[in-house]
Design an enzyme around this catalytic site. Structure first.
Site, PDB file in Angstrom:
ATOM      1  CG  HIS A   1     -19.056   1.154   8.018  1.00 50.81           C
ATOM      2  ND1 HIS A   1     -18.288   2.076   7.359  1.00 50.81           N
ATOM      3  CD2 HIS A   1     -18.182   0.254   8.536  1.00 50.81           C
ATOM      4  CE1 HIS A   1     -17.018   1.749   7.453  1.00 50.81           C
ATOM      5  NE2 HIS A   1     -16.927   0.647   8.163  1.00 50.81           N
TER       6      HIS A   1
ATOM      7  NE  ARG B   1      -4.084  -1.867   1.990  1.00 52.95           N
ATOM      8  CZ  ARG B   1      -5.090  -2.038   2.808  1.00 52.95           C
ATOM      9  NH1 ARG B   1      -5.109  -1.452   3.984  1.00 52.95           N
ATOM     10  NH2 ARG B   1      -6.109  -2.795   2.456  1.00 52.95           N
TER      11      ARG B   1
ATOM     12  CE  LYS C   1     -15.486   3.217  10.281  1.00 53.64           C
ATOM     13  NZ  LYS C   1     -14.085   3.495   9.949  1.00 53.64           N
TER      14      LYS C   1
END
Lengths: 522, 532
Positions: free
Chosen positions: A258, A65, A311
């Protein structure tokens, strides 16, 4: 790094041998030469080689990554600048779903807390780190999920890990039933728990039931699942799982990371969304059985809910919401809670303010959903493969690590749009995707720019479209003739609600501090 | 363009579909192909384009535009072919790496769960890799490109003496980073006879490639003076071991064949033995190499003296069949031929008038049949599909050769004279005259040197260590070279100037070549001004 590490080992070894006076000469030799023992030609383990080799593997399978330097601007949301401040891009993949991290009220709360209490908490919850803001935040979270108590952790990763680990330690014959797409934090937690576990196919309740049947009702069980699965956007049927849990005597563990802020009239997640009308009418209060057509509330049926402050709520941290006893249990035993510094006061003040703010702002949620629907419809028209789901997540399937990265790079460099390519281990190999998350600020104009850009990238890189997957017999529900599409969680009627349709008691409710936050007096 | 494959593994046609045949799916294959090609192109090693190759040739070789183009394209394609092979090889390696990286080790990951999505993903990956493999079912047509082996197109260059054949080859050798070996065919004989075996050309290539077989196998071999191998038109009864025999032994090598050669390779020693005179004795070790010539590009060159006459005759015959020539014209032509024979200017290349009235060198119209009748065996002609002819040099070409290219003759002589302190001034008109003489001699560009030498002989003899500072060679000087119609004089009239006569020199020069005069003026003034 590694070199220092290996040197320290040698040094320690030499100290140990120095204690035995006879070997003093050998010890000094071992400190200087790579051979630990000159007589046996025994050399030290090649730590550096091992580490390098492992990283090389990552490069070889293209799952290595590179992190993008993205500085999301508070005043120019959803823009961010890159290394150079003039180089601005539109961010389309942030998990700051409601952009609350840039909400003036939230930022203001944070500033006030910083001015008054400084930067850090000062210690663990037990030692100088427990304060008014912590208690306020936990009360706020408990009220959101309409639970008796809540406990704040450093992150939801830690919270999930802590729950499973602790149950594993205290309830050794417990069996865990886990959805195969559960988040890494839960998987790690289960591993740490050392408990027996069964993994059922994603959202496959028939298989779950089969697994549950194998055990007598008296065996302790825990069903672990998520409400919205982050990378596919699929949604679990909470009530049906709770039915099974009741039938076979299992605890339920729901990860709402989420979903909080995005579902339910007050943003308590899918468990609230299931009983939308009852909660909308009841407002801050918990609806009675009669108010919910004699159905038990999903929120009440779930034993343990975990969520994040990082989030939708725009800060950082995680939490567990459950009944008083479970919260007290975790508070008293979980090492991941006990042995860590409390979140900074400012973070907790911001998170509490974010929860309050979004509770009475259903407009944020409906706007987010409408933008998602617009984008999804546009992508469908272009034949771009989106993994079908009833939630707010837009996963564009690429199916190849290399190409996904190229697509992401091209969006960034050519179109000034940032969408991160999601690769292994976040998703399975061969299912790499671009995960787009619209927010209330991603207006239809921005969506149109996005659609043009995606179309350009797909034709430029010759990426497979829906028809290509169709020709191959379908993949992850794309182009699959047997796939049954679920209706969106937000119905048209629910999307038509505005802030005015909410119960007025959600505006500035008085929320009392919880006794369990500090310890229950007998 | 040559189809190329990506070395980025999965970028290549990953999305193979199991059901093929439907119009839409095959179209999608094509588009996916396109993506991989685009990706592959970015990884191409930089190949000099035909245009840049020609530009380089232009610097050294004057004229011959068509042949330069032909050679540049041939060399470019040779490069492409080599890199195509390299790339295919790399692709295969990457596939293997990727498979290994993905199929194994997956349980190492701390959060790995054998989910159905992982299974589906793995299936997708396997399908991608599968579709990359040659010979996979259902996409045989697509794999056509990957299986395609590119064969080479050897080149034959025909050109009269001194037209620059060898110069082209040596110049190319300079710019290329593939090894190139130039071999003269005149020394070759059939195996077993005294003389060199044909394998010597490969041996040279190997030496030029530093004994790296893989590198040598990508090289270029130039066979010069191939026309000297022509078999005599009438059999002389004995075996033609240095002509036809050599041609026959060249066949296999040119075609592509594994050739085994034993080469004496110098052994590198730290302390090479040195005898008392300081001579180093190099130990050599005989080693045997096997070289596959199927990727070596062959350039075959020859002057083919007389081929033009043959071609011209053939074409004339064809023309006569088409349209019989009137008697008058025939008689006129015969007379012309006779004249030519008398004047013995028979080293001029025949020209043929085309239907559109344009006149071209007969060599341009040479066909394989002409080459066969010249004495090259048909098997050899067949293996060299590209034939290009160099133009005989014209007056103006010769003039440019004198002046323009790198290492031009004029520069060379000016440099030599500068060594003994003489500024050699040759006017433009004189140069034109020189090229005219050379043209008459018919030895091409080489003739220029001969004439220049003759002109400069006396000057070179007299000037060193005399007071002469400037020498002027003008049209008159060159004219004086021609003593009579058939012979050249040994003594020429040239003008010498001492340092003080600079003004006269510039005056004289400006009569014929104002530009040179200007240049001189500048040069001289520059010098005189400096001390002030």
């Amino acid at each position: 790094m590694m070199r220092r590490f290996s040197r320290s080992i040698v040094a320690r070894r030499s100290l140990a041998s120095a204690a035995t006076a006879a070997k003093t000469a050998g010890a000094t030799a071992s400190a200087t030469s790579p051979l630990a023992n000159a007589q046996t030609q025994d050399s030290a383990f090649d730590y550096e080689g091992m580490v390098e080799n492992e990283v090389l593997k990552k490069r070889q399978d293209k799952s290595y990554r590179f992190f993008n330097n993205i500085n999301r601007l508070a005043k120019e949301y959803p823009m961010a600048h890159r290394q150079n401040e003039a180089d601005k891009v539109t961010v389309w993949c942030s998990n700051d779903y409601l952009a609350l991290s840039k909400q003036p009220e939230v930022m203001e709360a944070m500033k006030r807390a910083v001015d008054k209490y400084g930067a850090g908490a000062g210690g663990t919850r037990n030692i100088a780190g427990h304060n008014k803001l912590t208690m306020q935040l936990e009360a706020e979270i408990a009220a959101l999920h309409k639970k008796e108590g809540a406990l704040v952790f450093s992150s939801c990763f830690v919270a999930n890990d802590a729950v499973f680990s602790l149950f594993g330690q205290k309830c050794k014959d417990m069996v865990i039933f886990s959805d195969e797409l559960n988040h890494a934090s839960m998987i790690i937690g289960m591993k740490h728990s050392g408990l027996k576990k069964h993994i059922f196919k994603h959202n496959n309740l028939a298989e779950l039931e089969q697994m549950l049947q194998q055990y007598p009702k008296s065996t302790p069980k825990m069903i672990a699942f998520e409400s919205v699965y982050s990378m596919a956007g699929s949604v679990a049927d909470i009530n049906k799982i709770c039915d099974l849990a009741d039938k076979y005597g299992a605890m339920t563990f729901l990860d709402e990371v989420h979903a909080v802020g995005l579902y339910g009239p007050h943003g308590a997640g899918v468990a609230e969304h299931v009983d939308f009308e009852a909660h909308r009418k009841a407002g801050i209060a918990s609806p009675t059985l009669e108010q919910n057509n004699m159905q038990k509330l999903a929120l009440d049926r779930i034993d343990i809910i975990t969520g994040t402050l990082g989030k939708s709520f725009g800060a950082v941290g995680g939490y567990v919401a459950a009944n008083k006893n479970i919260v007290d249990f975790l508070r008293s035993y979980a090492p991941g809670f006990i042995f860590t510094t409390t979140l900074p006061p400012a973070v907790m003040a911001a998170a509490a303010e974010a929860i309050r703010f979004q509770r009475s702002n259903i407009d944020l949620r409906t706007a987010q959903q409408k933008h998602t629907n617009y984008l999804k419809a546009g992508l469908q028209d272009l034949g771009i493969p989106v993994v079908p789901n009833p939630s707010h997540i837009v996963p564009i399937l690429i199916g190849n690590a290399d190409l996904a990265k190229q697509a992401s790079d091209m969006l960034m460099e050519k179109h000034k749009i940032y969408v991160q390519a999601i690769n292994f281990p976040t998703v399975a190999r061969g299912t790499e995707r671009l995960r787009i998350t619209p927010t209330p600020g991603h207006t239809d104009d921005l969506s149109d720019i996005m659609l043009d850009a995606v179309e350009d990238v797909f034709s430029e890189l010759q990426l497979p479209r829906v028809k290509d997957w169709e020709a191959q017999g379908g993949f992850l529900g794309i182009g699959d003739p047997n796939f049954v599409r679920e209706p969106n969680l937000w119905t048209a009627k629910q999307l038509s609600y505005t802030n005015a349709d909410l119960n007025p008691n959600v505006k500035h409710p008085v929320i009392e501090q919880l006794e369990v936050s500090s310890g229950i007096k007998v | 363009m040559i189809p190329v494959r990506s070395r980025c593994l999965l970028s290549v046609r990953l999305y193979s579909t199991t059901t093929s045949g439907a119009g839409t799916t095959s179209a999608s294959h094509l588009t996916i192909n396109g993506a991989s090609q685009k990706l592959a192109n970015s990884n191409l090693p930089t190949i000099p384009s035909p245009r840049s190759l020609k530009t380089f040739l232009d610097e050294y070789v004057i004229g011959q535009d068509v042949s330069k183009k032909v050679l540049s394209v041939a060399v470019y394609n040779h490069y492409l072919r080599i890199f195509d092979r390299v790339k295919k090889q790399r692709l295969k390696e990457d596939q293997l790496q990727f498979l290994e990286a993905n199929v194994t080790d997956k349980n190492d990951e701390p959060t790995y769960v054998p989910s159905s999505e992982a299974e589906q993903g793995m299936r997708n990956l396997k399908r991608q890799v599968e579709s990359l493999k040659p010979g996979s079912t259902g996409n045989a047509k697509k794999m056509g490109d990957a299986d395609l082996e590119l064969s080479k197109s050897n080149v034959m260059v025909i050109g009269p003496s001194g037209s620059g054949k060898t110069l082209l080859a040596t110049t190319l050798a300079r710019v290329l980073d593939v090894p190139i070996a130039i071999t003269d065919c005149t020394q070759l004989t059939q195996a077993g006879y005294i003389g060199e075996d044909v394998e010597v050309c490969i041996e040279r290539l190997l030496v030029n490639a530093d004994f790296d077989v893989a590198k040598a196998e990508k090289g270029i071999i130039v066979l010069d003076e191939i026309d000297k191998l022509a078999k005599p038109s009438a059999s002389i009864g004995t075996k033609d071991v240095s002509g036809e025999g050599v041609q026959q032994s060249l066949l296999k090598i040119i075609e592509g064949h594994k050739v085994q050669i034993s080469v004496k390779r110098p052994v590198k020693k730290k302390d090479a033995e040195t005898d008392k005179n300081g001579n180093k004795s190099v130990t050599k070790k005989e080693e045997v190499f096997t070289i596959d010539t199927s990727n070596i590009l062959f350039m075959i060159m020859g002057a083919f003296v007389g081929l033009d006459k043959h071609v011209a005759k053939r074409i004339k015959k064809l023309k006569e069949i088409d349209a019989p020539v009137s008697e008058e014209a025939a008689a006129k032509e015969k007379k012309q031929e006779k004249d030519e024979e008398e004047t013995k200017i028979n080293n001029k290349i025949e020209e043929v008038e085309l239907e559109n009235g344009e006149k071209v060198s007969a060599l341009n119209l040479a066909t394989p049949v002409d080459l066969v009748s010249f004495g090259i065996i048909p098997e050899l002609v067949g293996r060299v599909p590209i034939i290009t002819a160099l133009q005989p040099l014209q007056n103006s070409d010769l003039y440019h050769i004198l002046k323009e290219p790198k290492n031009a003759l004029l520069d060379q002589y000016e440099y030599i004279f500068k060594q003994f302190g003489v500024r050699l001034c040759i006017t433009d008109k004189a140069l034109h005259k020189v090229s005219e003489f050379a043209q008459k001699e018919g030895t091409g560009a080489r003739g220029l040197r001969g004439i220049m030498e003759r002109i400069l002989l006396n000057i070179n003899y007299e000037c060193p260590e005399s007071g002469t500072r400037y020498v002027l060679i003008n049209e008159k000087t060159v004219d004086s070279l021609q003593q009579s119609k058939y012979s050249l004089a040994t003594h020429v009239q040239s003008k010498y100037y001492s340092r003080g006569q600079l003004f006269d020199l510039i005056n004289d020069v400006s009569k014929e070549d104002p530009e040179l005069a200007k240049k001189l003026d500048k040069e001289v003034n520059g010098i005189t001004e400096l001390p002030q």
